[in-house]
Enzyme design. Structure first.
Site, PDB file in Angstrom:
ATOM      1  N   TRP A  27      24.532  -7.558   8.532  1.00 16.67           N
ATOM      2  CA  TRP A  27      23.519  -7.509   7.466  1.00 16.67           C
ATOM      3  C   TRP A  27      23.432  -6.119   6.841  1.00 16.67           C
ATOM      4  O   TRP A  27      22.596  -5.863   5.999  1.00 16.67           O
ATOM      5  CB  TRP A  27      22.142  -7.860   8.047  1.00 16.67           C
ATOM      6  CG  TRP A  27      21.870  -7.153   9.335  1.00 16.67           C
ATOM      7  CD1 TRP A  27      21.384  -5.894   9.503  1.00 16.67           C
ATOM      8  CD2 TRP A  27      22.090  -7.663  10.650  1.00 16.67           C
ATOM      9  NE1 TRP A  27      21.288  -5.581  10.829  1.00 16.67           N
ATOM     10  CE2 TRP A  27      21.718  -6.659  11.563  1.00 16.67           C
ATOM     11  CE3 TRP A  27      22.582  -8.888  11.153  1.00 16.67           C
ATOM     12  CZ2 TRP A  27      21.807  -6.822  12.948  1.00 16.67           C
ATOM     13  CZ3 TRP A  27      22.666  -9.038  12.520  1.00 16.67           C
ATOM     14  CH2 TRP A  27      22.283  -8.018  13.395  1.00 16.67           C
ATOM     15  N   GLU A  49      15.743  -8.388   9.662  1.00 12.20           N
ATOM     16  CA  GLU A  49      14.630  -7.647  10.246  1.00 12.20           C
ATOM     17  C   GLU A  49      13.679  -8.552  11.009  1.00 12.20           C
ATOM     18  O   GLU A  49      13.193  -8.201  12.079  1.00 12.20           O
ATOM     19  CB  GLU A  49      13.872  -6.867   9.165  1.00 12.20           C
ATOM     20  CG  GLU A  49      14.649  -5.698   8.573  1.00 12.20           C
ATOM     21  CD  GLU A  49      15.036  -4.663   9.617  1.00 12.20           C
ATOM     22  OE1 GLU A  49      14.454  -4.651  10.720  1.00 12.20           O
ATOM     23  OE2 GLU A  49      15.942  -3.861   9.337  1.00 12.20           O
ATOM     24  N   THR A  55      13.986  -8.403  19.497  1.00 14.61           N
ATOM     25  CA  THR A  55      15.168  -9.190  19.863  1.00 14.61           C
ATOM     26  C   THR A  55      16.419  -8.314  19.712  1.00 14.61           C
ATOM     27  O   THR A  55      16.504  -7.502  18.794  1.00 14.61           O
ATOM     28  CB  THR A  55      15.272 -10.434  18.957  1.00 14.61           C
ATOM     29  OG1 THR A  55      14.026 -11.135  18.993  1.00 14.61           O
ATOM     30  CG2 THR A  55      16.373 -11.363  19.399  1.00 14.61           C
ATOM     31  N   GLY A  93      13.400 -17.477  20.420  1.00 13.87           N
ATOM     32  CA  GLY A  93      12.108 -17.042  20.934  1.00 13.87           C
ATOM     33  C   GLY A  93      11.099 -16.644  19.881  1.00 13.87           C
ATOM     34  O   GLY A  93      11.420 -16.544  18.703  1.00 13.87           O
ATOM     35  N   TYR A 132       6.039  -2.500  10.404  1.00 10.80           N
ATOM     36  CA  TYR A 132       7.441  -2.157  10.586  1.00 10.80           C
ATOM     37  C   TYR A 132       8.341  -2.813   9.544  1.00 10.80           C
ATOM     38  O   TYR A 132       9.120  -2.144   8.850  1.00 10.80           O
ATOM     39  CB  TYR A 132       7.942  -2.527  11.993  1.00 10.80           C
ATOM     40  CG  TYR A 132       9.448  -2.539  12.004  1.00 10.80           C
ATOM     41  CD1 TYR A 132      10.160  -1.340  12.014  1.00 10.80           C
ATOM     42  CD2 TYR A 132      10.165  -3.722  11.874  1.00 10.80           C
ATOM     43  CE1 TYR A 132      11.547  -1.321  11.930  1.00 10.80           C
ATOM     44  CE2 TYR A 132      11.534  -3.714  11.779  1.00 10.80           C
ATOM     45  CZ  TYR A 132      12.217  -2.522  11.814  1.00 10.80           C
ATOM     46  OH  TYR A 132      13.572  -2.502  11.706  1.00 10.80           O
ATOM     47  N   ASP A 150       9.820   1.772  14.758  1.00 13.64           N
ATOM     48  CA  ASP A 150       9.955   0.701  15.740  1.00 13.64           C
ATOM     49  C   ASP A 150      10.050   1.337  17.128  1.00 13.64           C
ATOM     50  O   ASP A 150       9.797   2.519  17.290  1.00 13.64           O
ATOM     51  CB  ASP A 150      11.197  -0.131  15.427  1.00 13.64           C
ATOM     52  CG  ASP A 150      12.462   0.622  15.786  1.00 13.64           C
ATOM     53  OD1 ASP A 150      12.452   1.857  15.647  1.00 13.64           O
ATOM     54  OD2 ASP A 150      13.439   0.003  16.216  1.00 13.64           O
ATOM     55  N   CYS A 202      19.933   8.094  22.108  1.00 11.41           N
ATOM     56  CA  CYS A 202      18.611   8.373  22.675  1.00 11.41           C
ATOM     57  C   CYS A 202      18.082   7.126  23.374  1.00 11.41           C
ATOM     58  O   CYS A 202      17.038   6.587  23.034  1.00 11.41           O
ATOM     59  CB  CYS A 202      17.656   8.830  21.563  1.00 11.41           C
ATOM     60  SG  CYS A 202      16.161   9.648  22.156  1.00 11.41           S
ATOM     61  N   CYS A 218      15.318  19.369  20.172  1.00  7.67           N
ATOM     62  CA  CYS A 218      14.553  18.373  20.931  1.00  7.67           C
ATOM     63  C   CYS A 218      13.687  19.058  21.981  1.00  7.67           C
ATOM     64  O   CYS A 218      14.202  19.687  22.909  1.00  7.67           O
ATOM     65  CB  CYS A 218      15.492  17.364  21.593  1.00  7.67           C
ATOM     66  SG  CYS A 218      14.644  16.117  22.582  1.00  7.67           S
ATOM     67  N   THR A 307       6.519 -14.029  28.305  1.00  3.42           N
ATOM     68  CA  THR A 307       6.049 -12.656  28.134  1.00  3.42           C
ATOM     69  C   THR A 307       4.883 -12.334  29.055  1.00  3.42           C
ATOM     70  O   THR A 307       4.855 -11.278  29.676  1.00  3.42           O
ATOM     71  CB  THR A 307       5.611 -12.415  26.685  1.00  3.42           C
ATOM     72  OG1 THR A 307       6.671 -12.777  25.825  1.00  3.42           O
ATOM     73  CG2 THR A 307       5.258 -10.964  26.463  1.00  3.42           C
TER      74      THR A 307
END
Length: 363
Positions: A27, A49, A55, A93, A132, A150, A202, A218, A307
């Site tokens: 995408w 998105e 996910t 889900g 987001y 995010d 990261c 950092c 969950t």
DNA sequence: CACCCGTGGCC
DNA sequence: TGGCCAAGGGT
């Protein structure tokens, strides 16, 4: 004197890193293609998105391809049948996403002439698009200077600034940092670069700091250990619920199915008859709770972790001689189960009773 | 704001 | 092996 402080933190090293090390995703319009004038398709950006919310990339890929093939434009999705969309989403889900995806497509088709709004505010007014996703689509599809945050960005920012305040409370502070860091030039690539950095360098465990474009600035790396960030508030333990599921199969190879309520857990999805899923572990898990009398045979227990609770489902199977007209369900050929909107827990339950029900019966 | 809402892969 | 985590949104 020249002191490199956090105030001088620039997006430039990250964008340079992204030009070399960006992930190629179905995408995504890569920097190279963008330089040749290729524009991202807002429909694809939005679809990806929404699918990517909580996910993994790997899980999304086949679903994205399937949706794009079946519904190439947002107007196609808007015109689709709800059941088809839910069946296509089955297994991914968080099914409220699919319901809102459909509503959003219909809103874009009906209220916006099939064209996505090109601002953060306009996007956020649509179903299933929150902070987001609104920022991500605005930045990636429309080149808006929107601050995208995010889970990846939270991790990167919390380390860059060694933020000790725990999530989710520290979110506004982190959002401010992202806002200051987001460049007017290439805001979409910046957002995607932050997420690629979080996904490949990261990382939550054992980050590859020696390869990071921010390694010189950092704070977590300088002061202590990046792996200690982000700090999160303790989560409560998962309760256990229990119930029974009943797989009734006729001699013709038809299975009794039902449709779940439109909202709530697995809302709008298909199921086999089950008892309520109660917190009591001494509840109705036996044939006494079956939808009708039959020669029910025990097929073991399926454990499925949602969950916020763990479900232990006793599985019962019966061969039906005389098919009763079920008033709140229907009989479906077992050979047609792949086309149903069956969530994974239901595929597991059916597979426990009918091992060959699904081609990929790894349940 | 706290809770609800799936699933699969990872170490 | 089980807890953690993944491009969160709705209420």
């Amino acid at each position: 004197m020249t002191i490199t402080t956090l105030d001088s933190l620039s997006a430039k090293p990250l964008l340079d890193w992204y030009d070399r090390h960006h992930r190629d995703l179905p995408w995504r319009v890569s920097p190279g293609m963008a330089a040749r004038g290729v524009k991202p398709d807002p429909y694809r950006v939005w679809l990806s998105e929404v699918m990517l919310q909580q996910t993994t990339v790997q899980a999304v890929k086949p679903y994205f391809a399937k949706f794009l093939e079946r519904w190439p434009e947002v107007t196609d999705l808007a015109a689709a049948e709800n059941d088809e969309v839910m069946a296509a989403w089955a297994g991914l889900g968080y099914y409220a996403r699919a319901r809102n995806l459909k509503k959003c497509a219909e809103a874009v088709a009906k209220d916006h002439r099939g064209v996505f709004p090109d601002t953060e505010t306009g996007l956020k007014s649509l179903p299933g698009i929150g902070d987001y996703t609104a920022a991500a689509v605005a930045a990636i599809a429309f080149n808006r200077q929107a601050a995208v945050m995010d889970g990846n960005v939270e991790r990167v920012i919390s380390r860059l600034y060694a933020i000790e305040a725990p999530l989710p409370g520290a979110k506004p502070v982190m959002k401010d940092k992202v806002t200051l860091l987001t460049p007017a030039n290439r805001p979409g690539d910046f957002a995607q670069a932050m997420m690629d950095l979080g996904a490949t360098i990261c990382t939550p465990k054992r980050p590859a700091c020696s390869l990071c474009p921010f390694r010189g600035s950092c704070q977590a790396l300088k002061l202590c250990d990046p792996e200690l960030f982000p700090v999160k508030t303790a989560k409560k333990e998962k309760p256990v619920r229990q119930g029974a599921a009943f797989i009734a199969v006729t001699g013709d190879g038809e299975i009794l199915l039902r449709r779940r309520a439109e909202s709530g857990l697995l809302g709008g999805m298909t199921e086999v008859p089950t008892t309520a899923w109660t917190a009591r572990l001494d509840g109705e898990t036996s044939v006494t709770a079956a939808p009708f009398a039959a020669a029910w045979q025990a097929c073991g227990t399926v454990i499925h972790v949602f969950t916020h609770f763990e479900l232990r489902l006793s599985i019962w199977r019966a061969a039906i001689v005389q098919k009763l007209e079920a008033d709140d369900g229907w009989w479906e050929p077992v050979t047609n189960l792949e086309a149903q909107a069956l969530p994974t827990v239901m595929k597991k339950a059916i597979a426990a009773a009918i091992p060959l029900a699904f081609k990929t019966s790894r349940a």
